[in-house]
Design an enzyme around this catalytic site. Sequence first.
Site, PDB file in Angstrom:
ATOM      1  N   GLY A 119       0.967  -1.118  -0.163  1.00  0.00           N
ATOM      2  CA  GLY A 119       0.145   0.102   0.112  1.00  0.00           C
ATOM      3  C   GLY A 119       0.941   1.052  -0.036  1.00  0.00           C
ATOM      4  O   GLY A 119       2.075   1.148   0.306  1.00  0.00           O
ATOM      5  N   CYS A 128       5.284  -5.915   1.537  1.00  0.00           N
ATOM      6  CA  CYS A 128       5.771  -4.385   1.545  1.00  0.00           C
ATOM      7  C   CYS A 128       5.063  -3.851   2.849  1.00  0.00           C
ATOM      8  O   CYS A 128       5.447  -3.887   3.984  1.00  0.00           O
ATOM      9  CB  CYS A 128       5.428  -3.811   0.232  1.00  0.00           C
ATOM     10  SG  CYS A 128       6.087  -2.354  -0.135  1.00  0.00           S
ATOM     11  N   TYR A 129       3.937  -3.047   2.486  1.00  0.00           N
ATOM     12  CA  TYR A 129       3.295  -2.142   3.741  1.00  0.00           C
ATOM     13  C   TYR A 129       2.816  -3.133   4.574  1.00  0.00           C
ATOM     14  O   TYR A 129       2.897  -3.026   5.742  1.00  0.00           O
ATOM     15  CB  TYR A 129       2.311  -1.261   3.035  1.00  0.00           C
ATOM     16  CG  TYR A 129       1.451  -0.474   3.989  1.00  0.00           C
ATOM     17  CD1 TYR A 129       1.745   0.560   4.587  1.00  0.00           C
ATOM     18  CD2 TYR A 129       0.202  -1.387   4.424  1.00  0.00           C
ATOM     19  CE1 TYR A 129       0.961   1.242   5.696  1.00  0.00           C
ATOM     20  CE2 TYR A 129      -0.475  -0.489   5.647  1.00  0.00           C
ATOM     21  CZ  TYR A 129      -0.102   0.496   6.102  1.00  0.00           C
ATOM     22  OH  TYR A 129      -0.734   1.244   6.991  1.00  0.00           O
ATOM     23  N   HIS A 133       8.389  -7.448  -3.044  1.00  0.00           N
ATOM     24  CA  HIS A 133       6.934  -7.849  -3.858  1.00  0.00           C
ATOM     25  C   HIS A 133       7.268  -9.194  -4.337  1.00  0.00           C
ATOM     26  O   HIS A 133       7.651  -9.101  -5.815  1.00  0.00           O
ATOM     27  CB  HIS A 133       6.686  -6.733  -4.882  1.00  0.00           C
ATOM     28  CG  HIS A 133       6.179  -5.527  -4.277  1.00  0.00           C
ATOM     29  ND1 HIS A 133       4.818  -5.375  -4.001  1.00  0.00           N
ATOM     30  CD2 HIS A 133       6.693  -4.354  -4.068  1.00  0.00           C
ATOM     31  CE1 HIS A 133       4.620  -4.215  -3.555  1.00  0.00           C
ATOM     32  NE2 HIS A 133       5.656  -3.438  -3.241  1.00  0.00           N
ATOM     33  N   GLU A 148       5.095 -11.038  -6.061  1.00  0.00           N
ATOM     34  CA  GLU A 148       4.101 -11.258  -6.863  1.00  0.00           C
ATOM     35  C   GLU A 148       4.513 -10.876  -8.236  1.00  0.00           C
ATOM     36  O   GLU A 148       3.815 -11.147  -9.233  1.00  0.00           O
ATOM     37  CB  GLU A 148       2.993 -10.868  -6.374  1.00  0.00           C
ATOM     38  CG  GLU A 148       2.846  -9.167  -6.509  1.00  0.00           C
ATOM     39  CD  GLU A 148       3.342  -8.508  -5.150  1.00  0.00           C
ATOM     40  OE1 GLU A 148       4.042  -9.173  -4.333  1.00  0.00           O
ATOM     41  OE2 GLU A 148       2.868  -7.269  -4.849  1.00  0.00           O
ATOM     42  N   GLY A 188     -21.922 -10.057 -27.228  1.00  0.00           N
ATOM     43  CA  GLY A 188     -20.871 -10.613 -28.084  1.00  0.00           C
ATOM     44  C   GLY A 188     -19.445 -10.508 -27.641  1.00  0.00           C
ATOM     45  O   GLY A 188     -18.691 -11.066 -28.160  1.00  0.00           O
ATOM     46  N   ASP A 222     -17.089 -12.026 -21.860  1.00  0.00           N
ATOM     47  CA  ASP A 222     -17.859 -12.200 -20.491  1.00  0.00           C
ATOM     48  C   ASP A 222     -19.359 -12.864 -20.748  1.00  0.00           C
ATOM     49  O   ASP A 222     -19.627 -13.903 -20.004  1.00  0.00           O
ATOM     50  CB  ASP A 222     -17.705 -11.116 -19.592  1.00  0.00           C
ATOM     51  CG  ASP A 222     -16.238 -10.517 -19.490  1.00  0.00           C
ATOM     52  OD1 ASP A 222     -15.300 -11.177 -19.817  1.00  0.00           O
ATOM     53  OD2 ASP A 222     -16.272  -9.292 -19.003  1.00  0.00           O
ATOM     54  N   LYS A 260     -10.258 -12.296 -15.859  1.00  0.00           N
ATOM     55  CA  LYS A 260     -10.352 -12.432 -17.471  1.00  0.00           C
ATOM     56  C   LYS A 260      -9.981 -13.981 -17.824  1.00  0.00           C
ATOM     57  O   LYS A 260     -10.534 -14.378 -18.616  1.00  0.00           O
ATOM     58  CB  LYS A 260      -9.597 -11.226 -17.911  1.00  0.00           C
ATOM     59  CG  LYS A 260     -10.366 -11.100 -19.532  1.00  0.00           C
ATOM     60  CD  LYS A 260     -11.905 -10.474 -19.431  1.00  0.00           C
ATOM     61  CE  LYS A 260     -12.097 -10.031 -20.762  1.00  0.00           C
ATOM     62  NZ  LYS A 260     -13.203  -9.210 -20.714  1.00  0.00           N
TER      63      LYS A 260
END
Length: 509
Positions: A53, A80-81, A167, A169, A222, A225, A365
């Site tokens: 953060g 991190c934070y 980090h 990630e 179309g 999702d 997604k």
Amino acid sequence: MEKILVLDFGGQYNQLIARRVRDNHVFAEILPYTTPLEQIKNANYKGIIFTGGPNSVFDPASPHYTKEILDIGVPILGICYGCQLTAWMAGGEVKTAPSSEYGKITFKHMGESVLFQDVPELSDVWMSHTDYIATPPTGYEIIGKTLDCPVAAMQNKEKKIYAVQFHPEVTHSAFGAQMLANFLYHICGCKGEWVMDSFIETKVAELRETIGDKQVILGLSGGVDSSVAAGLLSRAVGKQLTCVFVDTGLMRKNEGDEVEKTFTTLFDMNFVRVNCGEHFMQALKGVSDPEAKRHIIGTEFFKVFWDEIRAHATKGYFAQGTIYPDCIESGKGDADVIKTHHNRVKTPEDVEFLGILEPLCDLFKDEVRAVGEKLGIPKELVWRQPFPGPGLGVRIIGEITAEKVKILQDADYVLRDEMAKNGYEKELAQFFCVLPGVSTVGVMGDHRTYDHLIAIRAVTTDDFMTADWAKIPYDILAQVSNRITNECAHINRVVYDITTKPPATVEWE
Ligand code: XMP
């Protein structure tokens, strides 16, 4: 189902953390730091990750959490934070450094820690911080450092609490993925059961149970999702599902027909296509202001769509293809704790449903795409690039006419064909043609022409907030240009848009 909580303190990589956890086949959900402890305790998480953060733990206005969370017996990883916060809550000493540590830094792990199993002693990690832990809390041991950061990682083995200043990630942290996997599998004891096949099975059973013998209506755009939601609902309840597809006439060449073919031939459902190209063309007649065009398209769509839904509504459920990023409540600042759920369809007051179904609301997604492929939805649809709600309406500058729509559709079709042939489809975030409504002089045979100019827009981006123009090789651009001017009527010039976002936007309107 085993799941991990990503407790959001407003960092920019929070969705990425959840994605990385899911890459390990463990379900992760993101909740804001305002989530009550009781709710967290009752949810049976296998582990909790405190995110990064932008704040400082010293600032009373920055996001904090009750320190009791450290004693609920659930493994924790602070990032991190979240790392500084862990130290702060447990009584360690956090300080502000005179200068920030930013970028790729060499990290050295020391002592014994399961978190660093199969991680070399020295490796690159991604740092971005000014505050740092000067002294770890009692009961915590230092398990890693960098040149400027005396406590780059710490652990309390007994309580299974771990914290890293960097980090893990982001891909710049060379062994970050390994560290996260260690946390999930060796510290939280996860088994990795989150796979798309089981998602489909569970969701289909759940939908059947909820829907019973009632009807479901879904608005099909179309896009990826809503198409995947349609596929899933069709598998669950077949003909009890009615999909309403409003064809505004502003879609890409043949797109309406392709959507219809897919859903009428591959899936069991009632498919209703509302062809209202002419209606939209009338509504847009004489309008050239971009905002006015968007407004008209939006309002007319809402009207046409809900008139059709009303005609089919039989006190059943209304389904939407809302996906996880549309639903996440962000932890960023109290002012915008809840993001507007802009992808959720507004329902008019006079239409009543038994409830709203959002079968994809747990998925990112790429997971939606994986489900789509498993359901047998054609690749072109599953991998379809983003397409703006107002469709080609924002790619025709100035007044929209049926003739301009046809010119743009033809040119765009050629561009798509060439991109597909040359393997650029998945490489680019978005590519399309724009009709600026400008005529220029050209020569064809021995004749002077005065015809349309087509612009090609192609971008690379991760998040569409910023974008770079794609460096498509000249010979491919040349081929696109040749084909457009030869195969498409009324175009005598092709230009390539070489502007980044900002200052430009991706779309031209
Ligand atoms: P801009 O032009 O803002 O586009 O840089 C960023 C991304 O958003 C898409 N876009 C829209 N999507 N309704 C949508 O659903 C819209 O009105 C709209 N306008 C832009 C655009 O295609 C790009 O992917």
